[in-house]
Scaffold this motif. Sequence first.
Motif, short mmCIF file in Angstrom:
data_model
loop_
_atom_site.label_atom_id
_atom_site.label_comp_id
_atom_site.label_asym_id
_atom_site.label_seq_id
_atom_site.Cartn_x
_atom_site.Cartn_y
_atom_site.Cartn_z
N UNK A 1 0.84 -1.20 0.00
CA UNK A 1 0.00 0.00 0.00
C UNK A 1 0.88 1.26 0.00
N UNK A 2 1.93 1.25 0.82
CA UNK A 2 2.85 2.39 0.89
C UNK A 2 3.56 2.59 -0.44
N UNK A 3 4.11 1.50 -0.99
CA UNK A 3 4.81 1.59 -2.28
C UNK A 3 3.90 2.15 -3.37
N UNK A 4 2.68 1.63 -3.40
CA UNK A 4 1.72 2.03 -4.44
C UNK A 4 1.41 3.52 -4.37
N UNK A 5 1.38 4.07 -3.13
CA UNK A 5 0.96 5.45 -2.95
C UNK A 5 2.11 6.45 -2.85
N UNK A 6 3.31 6.01 -3.19
CA UNK A 6 4.45 6.92 -3.27
C UNK A 6 4.77 7.18 -4.74
N UNK A 7 5.09 8.43 -5.06
CA UNK A 7 5.38 8.80 -6.45
C UNK A 7 6.75 8.32 -6.89
N UNK A 8 7.70 8.30 -5.96
CA UNK A 8 9.05 7.81 -6.28
C UNK A 8 9.63 7.18 -5.04
N UNK A 9 10.35 6.07 -5.26
CA UNK A 9 10.96 5.34 -4.15
C UNK A 9 12.47 5.34 -4.36
N UNK A 10 13.19 5.92 -3.42
CA UNK A 10 14.66 5.93 -3.45
C UNK A 10 15.16 4.81 -2.54
N UNK A 11 16.26 4.18 -2.92
CA UNK A 11 16.80 3.08 -2.11
C UNK A 11 18.26 3.35 -1.76
#
Length: 403
Positions: free
Chosen positions: A164-174
């Motif tokens: 749910x968190x991943x889906x609702x973030x525009x960009x994911x930095x690692x």
Amino acid sequence: MKKHILVIAQYFYPEQFRINDICTEWVKRGYKVTVITGIPNYPQGKYYNGYGLFKKRKEIYNGIEVIRIPLIPRGNNSIMLALNYLSFVVSGFFWKTFTKLKADYVYIYEVSPMTQALPGVWFAKKRKIPCYLYVTDLWPENVEIITGIKNKYFLNTIGIMVDYIYKNCDRIFTSSKSFISAINQRGVKLEKLEFWPQYAEDFYIPVSKEEVVVNDIPQDDVFNIIFAGNIGTAQGLEILPEVASLLQIESTKVRFNIIGDGRFKNELKRLVNEFDVREMFNFIPKQPATKIPEYMALCDASLISLAKSKVFSITLPAKTQSCLASGLPVIVSADGEIQDVIHEANAGICSDAGDVQMLANNIIELTSMSEEKREKMAINAINYYKNNFDKSNLLDKMDGWFS
């Protein structure tokens, strides 16, 4: 005019996390920064002096507005830890519901727990603004390690929350390259993912012994190894007393200087006594991060250690950058990506997580190495840091995403 960044970070100053420096740098670059965080209690498990439910709930730090929402301190057992995680989410929900605060972006700094991202996601959805997530700990994989919970239903529920968190973030930095494929396997598109490694704060530089004012590390004919940071089960330090006993048999003069605090510290001290290697360990209380380079200057090598775990093998711990930038040969007792970095940098020696004999052999090898060879490793460490983890370059990249 630069924008207003709302940062969600369960841990923030005076707790020692890199987000303190990132936010400070953003203020210097002209951004307005507000941080939603908890009441400081990491890693000791109780509120810091001067802070509490009715004390210092708002403050300004380096130009950053800090708002502290209520949370239960993490204590020293898994039930308290779970309550700590949950209380931040509940407080965050009420804060999100009633706050009048406006921002242009949400930036979530995720070290465990991932649950802390929820208030940020909810706020971004409510205000219809971009939401950026910075993943430094992989969930749900980390939950099993931290809490010891193996219940599949519980872990699957955590997985649903993470998705749910991943889906609702525009960009994911690692913070590690390996995280990209792990998150991609959860159905997140590659174009949404970006490797953005951590950097070391500016004070992590080589310090000459003449400049050092601390005197907690004896300067004798003993080879000094430094480990500074959280002393928890994740760090895999339980192997050190056995390693020390092997070094003792080989008459290798080594001292492990362990600086910090954490839930495993008392157990580590017990093991040191059990193996009868007390004289090979120097326990130093937790120090301000700015002091660590001085301690490093008094040592011959730094230690990065992690427990045996699939998730840790794809993690690049923040300590990596600090050790490289400080210009010391690095001893690694961990699997995976961290070994790739140290080998590529030619800045130290590596053994697999939990491998007592190999770690002992590596330390013997390093102590018998010429001063010249070790100095070359130290120079390699600094050069690799500058080429791969330069703060200014990384912040320029983030500016690009914000604009």
